[in-house]
Design an enzyme around this catalytic site. Sequence first.
Site, PDB file in Angstrom:
ATOM      1  N   MET A   1     -12.019   5.140  -0.448  1.00  0.00           N
ATOM      2  CA  MET A   1     -12.668   5.411   0.842  1.00  0.00           C
ATOM      3  C   MET A   1     -13.256   6.810   0.735  1.00  0.00           C
ATOM      4  SD  MET A   1      -9.760   3.679   3.192  1.00  0.00           S
ATOM      5  CE  MET A   1      -8.628   3.712   1.817  1.00  0.00           C
TER       6      MET A   1
ATOM      7  N   MET B   1     -11.980  -5.065   5.659  1.00  0.00           N
ATOM      8  CA  MET B   1     -11.057  -4.203   6.410  1.00  0.00           C
ATOM      9  C   MET B   1     -10.702  -4.862   7.736  1.00  0.00           C
ATOM     10  SD  MET B   1     -10.441  -1.626   4.480  1.00  0.00           S
ATOM     11  CE  MET B   1      -9.331  -0.871   5.676  1.00  0.00           C
TER      12      MET B   1
ATOM     13  N   ASP C   1      -4.732   3.829  -1.675  1.00  0.00           N
ATOM     14  CA  ASP C   1      -5.820   4.249  -0.794  1.00  0.00           C
ATOM     15  C   ASP C   1      -6.248   5.674  -1.093  1.00  0.00           C
ATOM     16  OD1 ASP C   1      -6.193   1.973   0.901  1.00  0.00           O
ATOM     17  OD2 ASP C   1      -4.213   2.396   1.737  1.00  0.00           O
TER      18      ASP C   1
ATOM     19  N   MET D   1      -8.668   8.654  -0.034  1.00  0.00           N
ATOM     20  CA  MET D   1      -9.487   9.114   1.100  1.00  0.00           C
ATOM     21  C   MET D   1      -9.920  10.552   0.865  1.00  0.00           C
ATOM     22  SD  MET D   1      -7.312   7.558   4.269  1.00  0.00           S
ATOM     23  CE  MET D   1      -6.576   5.913   4.197  1.00  0.00           C
TER      24      MET D   1
ATOM     25  N   SER E   1       0.850  -1.194   0.000  1.00  0.00           N
ATOM     26  CA  SER E   1       0.000   0.000   0.000  1.00  0.00           C
ATOM     27  C   SER E   1       0.882   1.238   0.000  1.00  0.00           C
ATOM     28  CB  SER E   1      -0.888   0.004   1.249  1.00  0.00           C
ATOM     29  OG  SER E   1      -1.591   1.221   1.320  1.00  0.00           O
TER      30      SER E   1
ATOM     31  N   GLY F   1      -8.812   4.732   7.320  1.00  0.00           N
ATOM     32  CA  GLY F   1      -8.457   6.130   7.559  1.00  0.00           C
ATOM     33  C   GLY F   1      -6.968   6.362   7.684  1.00  0.00           C
ATOM     34  N   PHE F   2      -6.281   5.424   8.289  1.00  0.00           N
ATOM     35  CA  PHE F   2      -4.852   5.652   8.536  1.00  0.00           C
ATOM     36  C   PHE F   2      -4.064   4.352   8.404  1.00  0.00           C
ATOM     37  CE2 PHE F   2      -7.303   8.783  10.808  1.00  0.00           C
ATOM     38  CZ  PHE F   2      -6.682   9.972  10.439  1.00  0.00           C
ATOM     39  N   GLY F   3      -2.826   4.492   7.946  1.00  0.00           N
ATOM     40  CA  GLY F   3      -1.917   3.363   7.966  1.00  0.00           C
ATOM     41  C   GLY F   3      -1.378   3.164   9.376  1.00  0.00           C
ATOM     42  N   GLY F   4      -0.698   2.056   9.589  1.00  0.00           N
ATOM     43  CA  GLY F   4      -0.001   1.837  10.852  1.00  0.00           C
ATOM     44  C   GLY F   4      -0.876   1.479  12.042  1.00  0.00           C
TER      45      GLY F   4
ATOM     46  N   HIS G   1      -8.450   1.605  -3.931  1.00  0.00           N
ATOM     47  CA  HIS G   1      -9.395   1.428  -2.827  1.00  0.00           C
ATOM     48  C   HIS G   1     -10.004   2.788  -2.490  1.00  0.00           C
ATOM     49  CE1 HIS G   1      -9.785   0.333   1.758  1.00  0.00           C
ATOM     50  NE2 HIS G   1     -10.961   0.541   1.191  1.00  0.00           N
TER      51      HIS G   1
ATOM     52  N   GLY H   1       1.091  -1.795   4.136  1.00  0.00           N
ATOM     53  CA  GLY H   1       1.768  -0.520   3.945  1.00  0.00           C
ATOM     54  C   GLY H   1       3.004  -0.444   4.815  1.00  0.00           C
TER      55      GLY H   1
ATOM     56  N   ASP I   1      -6.986  -5.811   4.629  1.00  0.00           N
ATOM     57  CA  ASP I   1      -6.299  -4.522   4.547  1.00  0.00           C
ATOM     58  C   ASP I   1      -6.264  -3.869   5.922  1.00  0.00           C
ATOM     59  OD1 ASP I   1      -5.313  -2.062   3.795  1.00  0.00           O
ATOM     60  OD2 ASP I   1      -7.049  -1.468   2.609  1.00  0.00           O
ATOM     61  N   GLY I   2      -5.047  -3.651   6.413  1.00  0.00           N
ATOM     62  CA  GLY I   2      -4.872  -2.945   7.676  1.00  0.00           C
ATOM     63  C   GLY I   2      -4.158  -3.796   8.713  1.00  0.00           C
ATOM     64  N   GLY I   3      -2.947  -3.373   9.071  1.00  0.00           N
ATOM     65  CA  GLY I   3      -2.217  -4.054  10.139  1.00  0.00           C
ATOM     66  C   GLY I   3      -1.624  -5.400   9.735  1.00  0.00           C
TER      67      GLY I   3
ATOM     68  N   HIS J   1      -1.464  -1.297  -4.025  1.00  0.00           N
ATOM     69  CA  HIS J   1      -2.728  -0.896  -3.414  1.00  0.00           C
ATOM     70  C   HIS J   1      -2.678   0.617  -3.187  1.00  0.00           C
ATOM     71  CE1 HIS J   1      -6.336  -1.725  -1.000  1.00  0.00           C
ATOM     72  NE2 HIS J   1      -5.901  -0.759  -0.187  1.00  0.00           N
TER      73      HIS J   1
HETATM   74  C1  DX5 Z   1      -6.460   1.982   5.857  1.00  0.00           C
HETATM   75  C2  DX5 Z   1      -5.940   1.672   4.470  1.00  0.00           C
HETATM   76  C3  DX5 Z   1      -4.863   0.662   4.373  1.00  0.00           C
HETATM   77  C4  DX5 Z   1      -3.819   0.628   5.402  1.00  0.00           C
HETATM   78  C5  DX5 Z   1      -2.606  -0.180   5.079  1.00  0.00           C
HETATM   79  O1  DX5 Z   1      -7.463   2.896   5.768  1.00  0.00           O
HETATM   80  O2  DX5 Z   1      -6.991   1.227   3.658  1.00  0.00           O
HETATM   81  O3  DX5 Z   1      -4.476   0.316   3.068  1.00  0.00           O
HETATM   82  O4  DX5 Z   1      -3.464   1.904   5.720  1.00  0.00           O
HETATM   83  O5  DX5 Z   1      -1.573   0.276   5.875  1.00  0.00           O
HETATM   84  P1  DX5 Z   1      -0.935  -0.562   7.067  1.00  0.00           P
HETATM   85  O6  DX5 Z   1      -0.425  -1.821   6.418  1.00  0.00           O
HETATM   86  O7  DX5 Z   1       0.122   0.322   7.558  1.00  0.00           O
HETATM   87  O8  DX5 Z   1      -2.011  -0.873   8.042  1.00  0.00           O
HETATM   88 ZN    ZN Z   2      -6.747   0.131   1.475  1.00  0.00          ZN
END
Ligand code: DX5
Ligand code: ZN
Length: 227
Positions: free
Chosen positions: A69, A139, A36, A38, A9, A144-147, A67, A199, A177-179, A34
């Site tokens: 959002m 999800m 994102d 937003m 991502s 909303g946020f990575g990490g 993706h 990501g 997707d996420g974490g 990927h």
């Molecule tokens: C969250 C995003 C993701 C996510 C991936 O809203 O859709 O793609 O940030 O990032 P990590 O792998 O850092 O969770």
């Molecule tokens: Zn995503």
Amino acid sequence: MYPIRIAPSIIAADFGYLRADLARAEQAGADMLHIDIMDGHFVPNITFGPAIVATIKSLTKLPLDVHLMISRPRKFITAFAEAGASNITFHVECEDAHLNVTIAEIHSFGCTAGLSIKPKTPLSAVGDYLNQISRLLIMTVEPGFGGQKFMPAMLEKVKEAVALREAKKYKFDIEVDGGLDKYTIWPSVQAGAEVIVAGTAIFGQPDAEQAIREMREAAATALGRPL
Ligand code: DX5
Ligand code: ZN
């Protein structure tokens, strides 16, 4: 049913060195990128629009997994398709009506269509569309946020989706997707996820190639077979 694919991502890429980061991902054996999108309304954050997607398209041969959002995805299908998306996924919780029309519009550009559900949304919310989509994005964090921290409870939805796909002979692949990292990929592939978005665990590492390799190795070990 589908091979395991790793989708870095770019939300976690270094945009000052985007060209280099994209090359790293490609060399490291990423299967797709990927992206994102937003809008600051559907989620409390803003990322980028079609112009950046077009730039990314010009810098990589990898398929672009976009993706959305955003609250009103339908307004932007043309722009993201023309920017070079291979797949466009939008959220079932968006504000548009007639999601089947949005799916058809995505297909009209030769793109595949995906639907995504947030952590609090049950799988039943997408039930009417599962025969029309190529990708179901479950999800594993609040978008909303990575990490953020992976939510293991979401894997119940992955298992439910696998069973439903089997029972109804649907064709979508299952993306999480996420974490995701080399640890959380284990239970995810065991539950049936096939497209793994990451990501921080890839672009946030000093060696993206090693990060992707370790994630693949973890998935192979978790499944007890080579990928
Ligand atoms: C969250 C995003 C993701 C996510 C991936 O809203 O859709 O793609 O940030 O990032 P990590 O792998 O850092 O969770
Ligand atoms: Zn995503």
